[in-house]
Motif scaffolding. Sequence first.
Motif, PDB file in Angstrom:
ATOM      1  N   ALA A 244     -14.743  11.278  -2.512  1.00  0.00           N
ATOM      2  CA  ALA A 244     -14.087  10.119  -1.894  1.00  0.00           C
ATOM      3  C   ALA A 244     -13.254  10.571  -0.700  1.00  0.00           C
ATOM      4  O   ALA A 244     -12.627  11.637  -0.718  1.00  0.00           O
ATOM      5  N   THR A 245     -13.251   9.757   0.340  1.00  0.00           N
ATOM      6  CA  THR A 245     -12.467  10.057   1.528  1.00  0.00           C
ATOM      7  C   THR A 245     -11.038   9.574   1.295  1.00  0.00           C
ATOM      8  O   THR A 245     -10.836   8.426   0.888  1.00  0.00           O
ATOM      9  N   PRO A 246     -10.043  10.421   1.549  1.00  0.00           N
ATOM     10  CA  PRO A 246      -8.652   9.992   1.361  1.00  0.00           C
ATOM     11  C   PRO A 246      -8.315   8.823   2.289  1.00  0.00           C
ATOM     12  O   PRO A 246      -8.758   8.780   3.437  1.00  0.00           O
ATOM     13  N   ARG A 247      -7.544   7.881   1.790  1.00  0.00           N
ATOM     14  CA  ARG A 247      -7.144   6.706   2.565  1.00  0.00           C
ATOM     15  C   ARG A 247      -5.629   6.695   2.714  1.00  0.00           C
ATOM     16  O   ARG A 247      -4.903   7.177   1.849  1.00  0.00           O
ATOM     17  N   LEU A 248      -5.167   6.115   3.812  1.00  0.00           N
ATOM     18  CA  LEU A 248      -3.731   5.984   4.029  1.00  0.00           C
ATOM     19  C   LEU A 248      -3.192   4.803   3.240  1.00  0.00           C
ATOM     20  O   LEU A 248      -3.844   3.759   3.143  1.00  0.00           O
ATOM     21  N   SER A 249      -1.984   4.974   2.732  1.00  0.00           N
ATOM     22  CA  SER A 249      -1.331   3.860   2.041  1.00  0.00           C
ATOM     23  C   SER A 249      -0.833   2.867   3.091  1.00  0.00           C
ATOM     24  O   SER A 249      -0.762   3.173   4.284  1.00  0.00           O
ATOM     25  N   ALA A 250      -0.463   1.683   2.644  1.00  0.00           N
ATOM     26  CA  ALA A 250       0.034   0.651   3.559  1.00  0.00           C
ATOM     27  C   ALA A 250       1.309   1.110   4.260  1.00  0.00           C
ATOM     28  O   ALA A 250       1.485   0.884   5.464  1.00  0.00           O
ATOM     29  N   SER A 251       2.187   1.783   3.511  1.00  0.00           N
ATOM     30  CA  SER A 251       3.442   2.243   4.126  1.00  0.00           C
ATOM     31  C   SER A 251       3.176   3.343   5.152  1.00  0.00           C
ATOM     32  O   SER A 251       3.826   3.390   6.199  1.00  0.00           O
ATOM     33  N   ALA A 252       2.216   4.209   4.883  1.00  0.00           N
ATOM     34  CA  ALA A 252       1.875   5.272   5.838  1.00  0.00           C
ATOM     35  C   ALA A 252       1.276   4.664   7.109  1.00  0.00           C
ATOM     36  O   ALA A 252       1.556   5.126   8.217  1.00  0.00           O
ATOM     37  N   LYS A 253       0.473   3.620   6.965  1.00  0.00           N
ATOM     38  CA  LYS A 253      -0.100   2.951   8.136  1.00  0.00           C
ATOM     39  C   LYS A 253       0.997   2.335   8.992  1.00  0.00           C
ATOM     40  O   LYS A 253       0.949   2.405  10.220  1.00  0.00           O
ATOM     41  N   LYS A 254       2.008   1.727   8.340  1.00  0.00           N
ATOM     42  CA  LYS A 254       3.114   1.121   9.080  1.00  0.00           C
ATOM     43  C   LYS A 254       3.899   2.189   9.835  1.00  0.00           C
ATOM     44  O   LYS A 254       4.273   1.988  10.998  1.00  0.00           O
TER      45      LYS A 254
END
Length: 55
Positions: A30-40
């Motif tokens: 699985a490819t790691p995904r950014l959390s919503a807070s990290a995106k902000k």
Amino acid sequence: MAITIKNIPVLEGATAEDFVRSADKNAIKATPRLSASAKKRLQKVLEKSRSFRFN
């Protein structure tokens, strides 16, 4: 003046097979995904970088 082009190493034999096997194995993961807070946080950094001025 001509610039010499360096030879690109080519994998052969067992090394090439190991590389392909490893690449196939890693492609399934699985490819790691950014959390919503990290995106902000990244969005804020991007906005600040666009308005940054050197004196």
